[in-house]
Design an enzyme around this catalytic site. Structure first.
Site, PDB file in Angstrom:
ATOM      1  N   ARG A  37     -19.640   7.399 -27.149  1.00 42.60           N
ATOM      2  CA  ARG A  37     -20.936   7.969 -27.581  1.00 42.60           C
ATOM      3  C   ARG A  37     -22.071   7.690 -26.609  1.00 42.60           C
ATOM      4  O   ARG A  37     -23.235   7.702 -26.975  1.00 42.60           O
ATOM      5  CB  ARG A  37     -21.328   7.482 -28.970  1.00 42.60           C
ATOM      6  CG  ARG A  37     -20.344   7.893 -30.037  1.00 42.60           C
ATOM      7  CD  ARG A  37     -20.914   7.739 -31.424  1.00 42.60           C
ATOM      8  NE  ARG A  37     -19.920   8.134 -32.387  1.00 42.60           N
ATOM      9  CZ  ARG A  37     -18.969   7.306 -32.840  1.00 42.60           C
ATOM     10  NH1 ARG A  37     -18.915   6.071 -32.416  1.00 42.60           N
ATOM     11  NH2 ARG A  37     -18.100   7.750 -33.720  1.00 42.60           N
ATOM     12  N   LYS A  68     -29.491  17.154 -16.813  1.00 42.26           N
ATOM     13  CA  LYS A  68     -28.474  18.137 -17.238  1.00 42.26           C
ATOM     14  C   LYS A  68     -27.108  17.722 -16.687  1.00 42.26           C
ATOM     15  O   LYS A  68     -26.955  17.476 -15.481  1.00 42.26           O
ATOM     16  CB  LYS A  68     -28.843  19.537 -16.725  1.00 42.26           C
ATOM     17  CG  LYS A  68     -29.999  20.130 -17.491  1.00 42.26           C
ATOM     18  CD  LYS A  68     -29.962  21.646 -17.505  1.00 42.26           C
ATOM     19  CE  LYS A  68     -30.377  22.245 -16.200  1.00 42.26           C
ATOM     20  NZ  LYS A  68     -30.373  23.707 -16.205  1.00 42.26           N
ATOM     21  N   GLU A  96     -32.113  25.209  -1.763  1.00 39.98           N
ATOM     22  CA  GLU A  96     -32.829  24.635  -2.922  1.00 39.98           C
ATOM     23  C   GLU A  96     -34.120  23.952  -2.470  1.00 39.98           C
ATOM     24  O   GLU A  96     -35.130  24.001  -3.164  1.00 39.98           O
ATOM     25  CB  GLU A  96     -31.942  23.613  -3.655  1.00 39.98           C
ATOM     26  CG  GLU A  96     -30.616  24.152  -4.153  1.00 39.98           C
ATOM     27  CD  GLU A  96     -30.752  25.177  -5.288  1.00 39.98           C
ATOM     28  OE1 GLU A  96     -31.787  25.177  -5.980  1.00 39.98           O
ATOM     29  OE2 GLU A  96     -29.814  25.987  -5.458  1.00 39.98           O
ATOM     30  N   LYS A 112     -39.242  19.104  -8.491  1.00 38.49           N
ATOM     31  CA  LYS A 112     -38.320  19.128  -9.639  1.00 38.49           C
ATOM     32  C   LYS A 112     -38.794  18.143 -10.707  1.00 38.49           C
ATOM     33  O   LYS A 112     -38.767  18.439 -11.903  1.00 38.49           O
ATOM     34  CB  LYS A 112     -36.901  18.796  -9.178  1.00 38.49           C
ATOM     35  CG  LYS A 112     -35.958  18.595 -10.361  1.00 38.49           C
ATOM     36  CD  LYS A 112     -34.734  19.450 -10.348  1.00 38.49           C
ATOM     37  CE  LYS A 112     -33.987  19.360 -11.675  1.00 38.49           C
ATOM     38  NZ  LYS A 112     -32.665  19.846 -11.677  1.00 38.49           N
ATOM     39  N   GLU A 134     -35.609  22.260 -21.021  1.00 35.87           N
ATOM     40  CA  GLU A 134     -35.500  23.640 -20.530  1.00 35.87           C
ATOM     41  C   GLU A 134     -35.909  24.667 -21.576  1.00 35.87           C
ATOM     42  O   GLU A 134     -35.149  25.570 -21.913  1.00 35.87           O
ATOM     43  CB  GLU A 134     -34.071  23.909 -20.049  1.00 35.87           C
ATOM     44  CG  GLU A 134     -34.019  25.055 -19.071  1.00 35.87           C
ATOM     45  CD  GLU A 134     -32.701  25.167 -18.345  1.00 35.87           C
ATOM     46  OE1 GLU A 134     -31.691  24.687 -18.864  1.00 35.87           O
ATOM     47  OE2 GLU A 134     -32.708  25.751 -17.251  1.00 35.87           O
ATOM     48  N   ARG A 160     -39.442  25.052 -17.040  1.00 38.94           N
ATOM     49  CA  ARG A 160     -38.285  24.741 -16.183  1.00 38.94           C
ATOM     50  C   ARG A 160     -37.636  26.013 -15.649  1.00 38.94           C
ATOM     51  O   ARG A 160     -36.939  25.990 -14.632  1.00 38.94           O
ATOM     52  CB  ARG A 160     -37.283  23.908 -16.990  1.00 38.94           C
ATOM     53  CG  ARG A 160     -36.273  23.159 -16.159  1.00 38.94           C
ATOM     54  CD  ARG A 160     -35.831  21.923 -16.902  1.00 38.94           C
ATOM     55  NE  ARG A 160     -34.648  21.307 -16.353  1.00 38.94           N
ATOM     56  CZ  ARG A 160     -34.202  20.116 -16.748  1.00 38.94           C
ATOM     57  NH1 ARG A 160     -34.829  19.434 -17.665  1.00 38.94           N
ATOM     58  NH2 ARG A 160     -33.112  19.594 -16.222  1.00 38.94           N
ATOM     59  N   ASN A 173     -35.336  28.644 -11.698  1.00 37.56           N
ATOM     60  CA  ASN A 173     -34.339  29.711 -11.535  1.00 37.56           C
ATOM     61  C   ASN A 173     -34.773  30.765 -10.517  1.00 37.56           C
ATOM     62  O   ASN A 173     -34.196  31.845 -10.463  1.00 37.56           O
ATOM     63  CB  ASN A 173     -34.069  30.394 -12.881  1.00 37.56           C
ATOM     64  CG  ASN A 173     -33.379  29.455 -13.844  1.00 37.56           C
ATOM     65  OD1 ASN A 173     -32.707  28.512 -13.417  1.00 37.56           O
ATOM     66  ND2 ASN A 173     -33.557  29.681 -15.128  1.00 37.56           N
ATOM     67  N   HIS A 192     -32.330  33.246  -8.949  1.00 36.35           N
ATOM     68  CA  HIS A 192     -31.102  33.257  -9.737  1.00 36.35           C
ATOM     69  C   HIS A 192     -30.757  34.632 -10.305  1.00 36.35           C
ATOM     70  O   HIS A 192     -29.599  34.914 -10.554  1.00 36.35           O
ATOM     71  CB  HIS A 192     -31.190  32.237 -10.891  1.00 36.35           C
ATOM     72  CG  HIS A 192     -30.974  30.822 -10.434  1.00 36.35           C
ATOM     73  ND1 HIS A 192     -30.703  29.786 -11.291  1.00 36.35           N
ATOM     74  CD2 HIS A 192     -30.982  30.273  -9.195  1.00 36.35           C
ATOM     75  CE1 HIS A 192     -30.564  28.660 -10.608  1.00 36.35           C
ATOM     76  NE2 HIS A 192     -30.740  28.933  -9.331  1.00 36.35           N
ATOM     77  N   HIS A 229     -27.213  34.726  -9.155  1.00 38.42           N
ATOM     78  CA  HIS A 229     -26.068  34.502 -10.042  1.00 38.42           C
ATOM     79  C   HIS A 229     -25.153  35.715 -10.076  1.00 38.42           C
ATOM     80  O   HIS A 229     -23.931  35.585 -10.120  1.00 38.42           O
ATOM     81  CB  HIS A 229     -26.554  34.191 -11.461  1.00 38.42           C
ATOM     82  CG  HIS A 229     -26.788  32.730 -11.673  1.00 38.42           C
ATOM     83  ND1 HIS A 229     -27.322  32.219 -12.823  1.00 38.42           N
ATOM     84  CD2 HIS A 229     -26.551  31.664 -10.865  1.00 38.42           C
ATOM     85  CE1 HIS A 229     -27.415  30.902 -12.723  1.00 38.42           C
ATOM     86  NE2 HIS A 229     -26.955  30.553 -11.542  1.00 38.42           N
ATOM     87  N   HIS A 238     -23.423  28.794  -4.054  1.00 40.64           N
ATOM     88  CA  HIS A 238     -24.617  28.920  -4.889  1.00 40.64           C
ATOM     89  C   HIS A 238     -25.890  29.021  -4.028  1.00 40.64           C
ATOM     90  O   HIS A 238     -26.719  29.915  -4.219  1.00 40.64           O
ATOM     91  CB  HIS A 238     -24.702  27.725  -5.846  1.00 40.64           C
ATOM     92  CG  HIS A 238     -25.866  27.779  -6.768  1.00 40.64           C
ATOM     93  ND1 HIS A 238     -25.966  28.702  -7.788  1.00 40.64           N
ATOM     94  CD2 HIS A 238     -27.005  27.044  -6.822  1.00 40.64           C
ATOM     95  CE1 HIS A 238     -27.115  28.515  -8.430  1.00 40.64           C
ATOM     96  NE2 HIS A 238     -27.759  27.513  -7.863  1.00 40.64           N
TER      97      HIS A 238
END
Ligand code: NAD
Length: 543
Positions: free
Chosen positions: A295, A317, A359, A406, A416, A420, A424, A427, A431, A443
C-alpha cells in the site's frame, strides 16, 4: 547566491575547510565561533564557565538566523550549532549545508594534535575524565541531527584541499523545493551529486539501516548501480539491486509484478524505500510499484535520461501501459526526493538526449525565455547538457531552469485538472504521429513536430507572430529534431489525432504557443486551419 555552510563534529576540519572554500569561491568567510567570541568579548570556554551552555546556544541560534538571512557567505558553524532543528532549517533554507564527518579515533587524534598538542583543553565539552568516550557519546547523540543534513563528506584520510574541493562542488548544487498537497520534497540538481545520494536520502527521511530497493535495467545498472549502492551503504542504509527489462514495451503490469517479487525477496517492508535509477520508463514503473507495494513505500527518483530529469521524475505521475494504450493504469505517487546528476548524461545516446531536449525546449516556450534563448545559442552542442566540457555547473543550471517550469505548473495543479494541460504543448499532433508510427517515432521527436504544428496554428489564427513559428522551427531543427511530417497522409493523421485520450468534448484541444514564455489552451481551432498547417508540414492528400 546561496550561502555555503560547513558543519560537523569538532575536529572534522570545519574552520580550515571553510576558509579554503571561501578562498576558492572568493567569498567572505564567517567562523561562527570566532564571531560569537567577538560579540561576547570573551573566549568560548569562558562563556561556558561564566554564563553556561544555554547562554552560548542562544547566542549561536541568533547568529544562525542572522547569517541565514544573508547571501553569498561561506560559514563554518560550531559543532553543535545545527543540532538544533530550527537553526538547521534556517541554514538549509538559505544555503548548501555540508556536514563533514570522520571516525571517533580520527577525531581524538586530530583534537589531541591541535594547538600546542592538547587541543582538547580548549574544548569545553571534553572537560571530562574520558574524552574518547565523551566523543563517542556526543557523536551518537548528534547522529540524527547530522544525518538530517543533505550533503555529507567523509574527511578520513583527505587533506583540507581535497575536502574543500568537494565542498566547492557541492556549493554549486541547486535545490528546488516542490510543494504538493501532502507536503513537500526537494529536487537536488548537481554535477557529481550521484555519489552523494545516500546522505541526501537520509536527509529526506530514509531511516538508518533502512532497506533500499534500487530499480534499474541492464543498460543503466552496469553504469551506475555500484556508485549508488556504495553511497547508500556509506550512509548506513541497506541497498539491494532489482532489475527490470529495458524498453517501453516492458512498461507493463507484468514488470511491476516482477518487481514485487524482488522486493519481497530483498525483505523490503513498509518502512522500506524504492529508488528508481533510470529513464522515464524505469521511473514510471518503479514509481507505480512503490505506490502500490504494501500500500505504498517511500520513493526516491534518480533520473538518468534528460527527459526524466526535466519532466518525468517530478510531479508524481507514475504508471504502466495496457494493451489498449499508454499510461492507462497508474497512481499519483510523490517522491520523497529527486536527485539529478547531469554527469550521467555523458553515457546517454545522442538520440535520447535530443528527445529530452524537445521537452526542454517545450518548457522554455511555456515559461523559461532565458533557457530558450540559451538553447538557441548553443544549438547542437549536446555536451552543454551533460557538462562534458567541464561546464557541469551551467549544465545543472539549464536543467534546473527547465525543471522550474514543470515544478511551478505541478504545484499549481497537482492532479492534472487544469493548468497542467499546458505541458501537453505539441501533443495534439505529436501523440497522433507517435501512434501512427507505431511508436517508431520517439515521443520527443513527435512532440517536436507537434510543437511546430501548434505554433503554425497559432500563427494562422493570428495569435502568434510568423517570426515566432520560424524561430521555434529553427531551434528544433538545429538540435536535430524533426520538424516536418514526411510519411503520413492527412486522413491517417486526423484519425490518429481523434483517438487521443486527451481529446475533450467535440473539438480537439490545442495548447497554442503565442510567443516564447506565453501559451494558451484553445478549443476553437477550425479543422481547415489544422488541415492547412498539416499540409504545410508535408502531410499528403486530403482530409
Ligand atoms: N511520469 C511522468 O510525468 C512522465 C512524463 C514524461 C514521460 N514519461 C514517460 O517516460 C517514458 C520515456 O522516458 P525516457 O525517454 O527516459 O525513456 P527510457 O526510460 O526508455 O530511456 C531511454 C533509453 O536510455 C537508456 N538509459 C537511461 N539512462 C541512461 C544513461 N544515463 N546512459 C545510457 N543509457 C541510458 C534506457 O535504458 C533506455 O534504453 C515514457 O514511458 C513516458 O510515458 C512520464
Amino acid at each position: 547566491m546561496n550561502n555555503v555552510v560547513v558543519t560537523g563534529f569538532m575536529g572534522t576540519g570545519k574552520t580550515a575547510v571553510g576558509e579554503a572554500v571561501a578562498e576558492l569561491l572568493r567569498r567572505p568567510f564567517v567562523d561562527m565561533d570566532l564571531e560569537i567570541e567577538k560579540r561576547a568579548q570573551k573566549p568560548i570556554p569562558r562563556i561556558f564557565a561564566e554564563d553556561g551552555e544555554e547562554a552560548f546556544r542562544a547566542l549561536e541560534s541568533d547568529l544562525c538566523h542572522e547569517l541565514s538571512s544573508q547571501e553569498g557567505l561561506v560559514i563554518a558553524t560550531g559543532g553543535g550549532a545545527l543540532v538544533n532543528p530550527d537553526n538547521r532549517q534556517a541554514m538549509i533554507a538559505g544555503g548548501n549545508v555540508v556536514c563533514l564527518d570522520c571516525g571517533p579515533d580520527e577525531i581524538l587524534r586530530r583534537l589531541t594534535a591541535e594547538g600546542d598538542g592538547d587541543g582538547i583543553a580548549e574544548r569545553p565539552l571534553l572537560q571530562v575524565d574520558d574524552p574518547a568516550a565523551e566523543i563517542e557519546r556526543l557523536l551518537a547523540a548528534r547522529g540524527e541531527a547530522y544525518s538530517a543534513i543533505p550533503w555529507q563528506v567523509d574527511t578520513t584520510g583527505l587533506s583540507v584541499e581535497e575536502v574543500a574541493a568537494r565542498v566547492e562542488r557541492i556549493a554549486s548544487f541547486l535545490t528546488l523545493p516542490v510543494r504538493h498537497p501532502g507536503g513537500q520534497y526537494l529536487v537536488h540538481v548537481g554535477h557529481g551529486a550521484l555519489e552523494l545520494v545516500g546522505g541526501a536520502g537520509r536527509a529526506a527521511g530514509v531511516p538508518e539501516g533502512g532497506r533500499v530497493a534500487i530499480v534499474s535495467n541492464p543498460v543503466v545498472a552496469p553504469l551506475y548501480v555500484e556508485r549508488v549502492e556504495k553511497s547508500l551503504a556509506a550512509a548506513a542504509l541497506q541497498p539491494f539491486a532489482c532489475s527490470m527489462p529495458d524498453g517501453e514495451e516492458h512498461k507493463t503490469l507484468a514488470t511491476v509484478a516482477g518487481l514485487y517479487e524482488q522486493f519481497l525477496a530483498g525483505d523490503l517492508d513498509r518502512s522500506g524505500t524504492v529508488l528508481s535509477l533510470g529513464g522515464g520508463v524505469t521511473g514510471d514503473v518503479a514509481g507505480f510499484a512503490a505506490a502500490s507495494f504494501m500500500r505504498g513505500v517511500r520513493l526516491v527518483q534518480v533520473p538518468t535520461t534528460l527527459l526524466a530529469m526535466v519532466d518525468a521524475s517530478v510531479g508524481g505521475k507514475t504508471g504502466v501501459d495496457l494493451p489498449q494504450g499508454k499510461n492507462l493504469a497508474g497512481a499519483f505517487k510523490q517522491p520523497a526526493l529527486v536527485l539529478v546528476d547531469p554527469a550521467v548524461l555523458q553515457t546517454l545516446p545522442a538520440d535520447e538526449i535530443r528527445c529530452g531536449l524537445a521537452e526542454m525546449i517545450k518548457h522554455g516556450v511555456i515559461g523559461a525565455p532565458d533557457l530558450f534563448a540559451e538553447l538557441e545559442r548553443g544549438a547542437g552542442d549536446l555536451a552543454m547538457l551533460s557538462g562534458a566540457h567541464g561546464d557541469g555547473v551551467q549544465a545543472a543550471a539549464r536543467i534546473a531552469s527547465a525543471l522550474r517550469v514543470k515544478i511551478d505548473i505541478v504545484e499549481e495543479d497537482p492532479f492534472e485538472q487544469g493548468r497542467r494541460a499546458v505541458l501537453n504543448l505539441g501533443h495534439t499532433v505529436g501523440h497522433g504521429l507517435e501512434r501512427l508510427s507505431d511508436f517508431s517515432l520517439r515521443h520527443g521527436e513527435a512532440v517536436s513536430i507537434g510543437m511546430v504544428a501548434a505554433a503554425l496554428v497559432a500563427v494562422e489564427m493570428g495569435r502568434a507572430e510568423p517570426s515566432f513559428g520560424d524561430r521555434l522551427r529553427t531551434v528544433l531543427a538545429a538540435w536535430g529534431l524533426p520538424v516536418e511530417i514526411l510519411s503520413y497522409r492527412m486522413d491517417q493523421i486526423w484519425e490518429a489525432m481523434a483517438h487521443d485520450k486527451k481529446r475533450q468534448g467535440r473539438g480537439l484541444r490545442w495548447v497554442l504557443p503565442r510567443a516564447v514564455g506565453e501559451v494558451e489552451i484553445a478549443e476553437d481551432v477550425l479543422p481547415d486551419t489544422v488541415g492547412s498547417v498539416l499540409q504545410h508540414l508535408g502531410a499528403k492528400g486530403e482530409r
